[in-house]
Design an enzyme around this catalytic site. Structure first.
Site, PDB file in Angstrom:
ATOM      1  N   ARG A 280       0.844  -1.211   0.000  1.00 63.78           N
ATOM      2  CA  ARG A 280       0.000   0.000   0.000  1.00 63.78           C
ATOM      3  C   ARG A 280       0.874   1.254   0.000  1.00 63.78           C
ATOM      4  O   ARG A 280       0.641   2.195  -0.743  1.00 63.78           O
ATOM      5  CB  ARG A 280      -0.897   0.022   1.237  1.00 63.78           C
ATOM      6  CG  ARG A 280      -2.159  -0.805   1.076  1.00 63.78           C
ATOM      7  CD  ARG A 280      -2.869  -0.901   2.412  1.00 63.78           C
ATOM      8  NE  ARG A 280      -4.132  -1.595   2.298  1.00 63.78           N
ATOM      9  CZ  ARG A 280      -4.273  -2.911   2.100  1.00 63.78           C
ATOM     10  NH1 ARG A 280      -3.219  -3.665   1.959  1.00 63.78           N
ATOM     11  NH2 ARG A 280      -5.475  -3.456   2.034  1.00 63.78           N
TER      12      ARG A 280
ATOM     13  N   GLN B  94      -9.786  -6.760  -1.617  1.00 70.10           N
ATOM     14  CA  GLN B  94      -8.796  -6.020  -2.411  1.00 70.10           C
ATOM     15  C   GLN B  94      -9.433  -5.242  -3.561  1.00 70.10           C
ATOM     16  O   GLN B  94      -8.849  -4.289  -4.056  1.00 70.10           O
ATOM     17  CB  GLN B  94      -7.724  -6.981  -2.944  1.00 70.10           C
ATOM     18  CG  GLN B  94      -6.835  -7.541  -1.833  1.00 70.10           C
ATOM     19  CD  GLN B  94      -5.860  -8.598  -2.317  1.00 70.10           C
ATOM     20  OE1 GLN B  94      -6.045  -9.181  -3.379  1.00 70.10           O
ATOM     21  NE2 GLN B  94      -4.829  -8.867  -1.535  1.00 70.10           N
TER      22      GLN B  94
ATOM     23  N   SER C  47     -12.387  -9.581   5.157  1.00 69.01           N
ATOM     24  CA  SER C  47     -11.156  -8.812   5.472  1.00 69.01           C
ATOM     25  C   SER C  47     -11.404  -7.316   5.679  1.00 69.01           C
ATOM     26  O   SER C  47     -10.651  -6.491   5.162  1.00 69.01           O
ATOM     27  CB  SER C  47     -10.110  -8.989   4.359  1.00 69.01           C
ATOM     28  OG  SER C  47     -10.003 -10.315   3.938  1.00 69.01           O
TER      29      SER C  47
ATOM     30  N   GLU D 129      -6.757 -14.605   5.899  1.00 72.72           N
ATOM     31  CA  GLU D 129      -5.421 -14.984   5.430  1.00 72.72           C
ATOM     32  C   GLU D 129      -4.656 -15.812   6.460  1.00 72.72           C
ATOM     33  O   GLU D 129      -3.679 -16.465   6.101  1.00 72.72           O
ATOM     34  CB  GLU D 129      -4.612 -13.755   4.969  1.00 72.72           C
ATOM     35  CG  GLU D 129      -4.162 -12.844   6.068  1.00 72.72           C
ATOM     36  CD  GLU D 129      -3.289 -11.672   5.594  1.00 72.72           C
ATOM     37  OE1 GLU D 129      -3.046 -11.498   4.396  1.00 72.72           O
ATOM     38  OE2 GLU D 129      -2.848 -10.912   6.481  1.00 72.72           O
TER      39      GLU D 129
HETATM   40  O1  LIG Z   1      -5.463  -5.949   1.055  1.00 74.49           O
HETATM   41  C1  LIG Z   1      -4.633  -6.774   1.410  1.00 74.49           C
HETATM   42  O2  LIG Z   1      -3.442  -6.485   1.632  1.00 74.49           O
HETATM   43  C2  LIG Z   1      -5.072  -8.166   1.606  1.00 74.49           C
HETATM   44  C3  LIG Z   1      -6.411  -8.456   1.703  1.00 74.49           C
HETATM   45  C4  LIG Z   1      -6.929  -9.813   1.913  1.00 74.49           C
HETATM   46  O3  LIG Z   1      -7.460 -10.262   0.686  1.00 74.49           O
HETATM   47  P1  LIG Z   1      -8.925 -10.945   0.549  1.00 74.49           P
HETATM   48  O4  LIG Z   1      -9.934  -9.958   0.960  1.00 74.49           O
HETATM   49  O5  LIG Z   1      -8.965 -11.339  -0.886  1.00 74.49           O
HETATM   50  O6  LIG Z   1      -8.886 -12.136   1.478  1.00 74.49           O
HETATM   51  C5  LIG Z   1      -5.842 -10.773   2.403  1.00 74.49           C
HETATM   52  O7  LIG Z   1      -6.303 -12.094   2.399  1.00 74.49           O
HETATM   53  C6  LIG Z   1      -4.583 -10.624   1.568  1.00 74.49           C
HETATM   54  O8  LIG Z   1      -3.586 -11.497   2.022  1.00 74.49           O
HETATM   55  C7  LIG Z   1      -4.036  -9.218   1.694  1.00 74.49           C
HETATM   56  C1  LIG Z   2      -4.318 -14.033   0.149  1.00 72.63           C
HETATM   57  C2  LIG Z   2      -3.025 -13.711   0.251  1.00 72.63           C
HETATM   58  O1  LIG Z   2      -2.283 -13.018  -0.640  1.00 72.63           O
HETATM   59  P1  LIG Z   2      -2.602 -11.981  -1.808  1.00 72.63           P
HETATM   60  O2  LIG Z   2      -2.067 -10.662  -1.346  1.00 72.63           O
HETATM   61  O3  LIG Z   2      -1.857 -12.505  -2.981  1.00 72.63           O
HETATM   62  O4  LIG Z   2      -4.091 -11.952  -2.010  1.00 72.63           O
HETATM   63  C3  LIG Z   2      -2.237 -14.136   1.430  1.00 72.63           C
HETATM   64  O5  LIG Z   2      -1.080 -13.690   1.564  1.00 72.63           O
HETATM   65  O6  LIG Z   2      -2.727 -14.943   2.246  1.00 72.63           O
END
Ligand SMILES: O=C(O)C1=C[C@@H](OP(=O)(O)O)[C@@H](O)[C@H](O)C1
Ligand SMILES: C=C(OP(=O)(O)O)C(=O)O
Length: 450
Positions: A38, A184, A211, A333
């Protein structure tokens, strides 16, 4: 694109070490993947140089830095400390188009960089590992289309690879997408929203939202960069005003608390204690929930201040309580690391709210069921999660565990080896996605000098 997940030196199945007795370890965890990627992006979207301290150096952050450089951003590492990295946006405020970005298998690259490509001076193509072609992208790209971009798919619609053609005319800034498959999608639009002519009013239309801490992290980091953001979480709506992004000249990244999970969890599997330094008092990382989860499983968790450093200390006599119905929507995660503990619990657990893990690095629910079965354990997929039923230890046995090019499935295998003799893990090098030094860190925690 080429698959760079495997370190050629550790292609062979890795004999995961067993503990030599209860642990007494201190483990320093590198910077957070989510915060690193980020802040790299926010620095690139600003107008002056920002130096990031404690940055994660792993495959996912290298891919992010590579993507930004391809778009014309200058990224330079400190000669003495690679975790100190300076980011200088292009002076023109316009990013380089007619380029191709390699996303590897990194969700934060494939979901965050297309937003920045909206400001490029030509089309930008996104590609990645063949396994990345499975990961959902459509809601993010529909959102960017609503803002005025055109998307041309080169394979299966809604997936990598694709080309984003930046808007020749900008629409109003109103976006409605279903982010139930990944938080994301929301973060990817919010991160770039201040740099768009009308800002963004973003509405999540789906029934569930995983998340949420990661979305709060995005909002927090945007505010750190001076953005005007309002989060109406109850209505599932985020409002971002147009304006410049200007992070402070120096930003320090917290350790990756989700990557602390295998290490802190090791204390419950092997007994003894594990301590992790620089544990933040407050955090937006979902890994901040980990100490509470471990405590519910029966561990002793405390926070110790020592000469200005705050340590998280987890100690255990080896007892692991099952958690029954356990909602993990906020922190999906860390599911693989928690699963490695729950296989040995005194009661069953249904980890719920994590159906979207089917679209992570691999289908993690299927992978966990498969690998728990491979050692003689019992687990089943649920519509929205996974159910783990512990079996007597004598039914569990050695196996060569598959890692599915998934860093968290690889560390899951290493954790199981703390209770089951003779476990090997195929392609342990895949941990380089977020923890390139995993093998050394693990051996050193276990005092294993092989
Ligand atoms: O925004 C981020 O940095 C993340 C959001 C999550 O994704 P999801 O919402 O797809 O699980 C997480 O699982 C991933 O490891 C990192
Ligand atoms: C879901 C994961 O990664 P990504 O940032 O590739 O989504 C993770 O690290 O568990």
């Amino acid at each position: 694109m080429t698959d760079m997940t495997a370190d050629p030196n550790i292609q062979e199945s890795w004999p995961a070490p067993a503990p030599q007795g209860p642990l007494h370890a201190r483990v320093k965890i590198p910077g957070s993947k989510s915060l690193s990627n980020r802040y790299l992006l926010l620095a690139a979207a600003g107008s002056s140089t920002v130096t990031l301290h404690g940055l994660l150096r792993s495959r996912d952050s290298e891919l992010m830095m590579g993507a930004l450089e391809t778009l014309g951003v200058r990224v330079s590492s400190d000669a003495d400390d690679p975790t100190t990295v300076s980011v200088s946006p292009p002076g023109s405020g316009r990013y380089t188009g007619n380029v191709t970005i390699d996303c590897g298998l990194a969700g934060t690259v494939m979901r965050f960089v297309p937003g920045l490509a909206m400001l490029a001076d030509g089309p930008v193509t996104f590609d990645g590992d063949s396994q990345a072609y499975q990961r959902p992208m459509a809601p993010l790209l529909e959102g960017l289309e609503q803002l005025g971009a055109d998307i041309v798919y080169h394979g299966e619609p809604g997936h990598l690879p694709f080309t984003l053609v930046p808007p020749s005319q900008w629409n109003s800034g109103k976006v409605a997408i279903d982010a139930s498959a990944s938080s994301q999608f929301i973060s990817g639009i919010l991160l770039i929203a201040p740099a768009l002519p009308h800002g963004v009013i973003l509405k999540h239309t789906g029934k569930t939202l995983p998340s949420l801490p990661h979305i709060r992290m995005t909002v927090d980091d945007l505010k750190h960069a001076g953005a005007q953001v309002k989060a109406h979480e109850y209505q599932r709506e985020w409002l971002v005003e147009p304006g410049s992004l200007h992070l402070p000249p120096h930003v320090t990244i917290e350790p990756d608390l989700s990557n602390a999970a295998p290490f802190l969890g090791a204390a419950l599997l092997a007994g003894g204690s594990v301590e992790v330094p620089n544990w933040p008092e407050q955090t937006t990382q979902p890994g901040g929930l980990l100490p509470g989860y471990l405590s519910r499983m029966g561990a002793d968790v405390s926070f110790i201040e020592e000469e200005g450093t705050r340590w998280c200390r987890v100690s255990s006599d080896g007892t692991i309580h099952g958690l029954g119905d356990f909602d993990l929507t906020a922190a999906g995660e860390i599911a693989p690391s928690l699963a490695a503990l729950l296989v040995f619990a005194d009661a069953g657990t249904n980890m719920l709210g994590i159906g979207h893990l089917r679209g992570h690095e691999t289908n993690r629910l299927a992978a966990l069921v498969q690998e728990i079965g491979r050692i003689g354990g019992e687990a089943q997929e649920l519509p929205d999660g996974i159910s783990i039923t512990p079996v007597p230890q004598e039914r569990l046995h050695a196996a060569d565990l598959h890692s599915y090019a998934d860093h968290r499935m690889a560390t899951f295998g290493a954790m199981l080896a703390l209770r089951i003799h003779g476990i090997t893990v195929e392609n342990i090098g895949t941990t380089s996605k977020t923890l390139p030094d995993f093998v050394e860190m693990w051996r050193s925690m276990l005092n294993d000098d092989k």
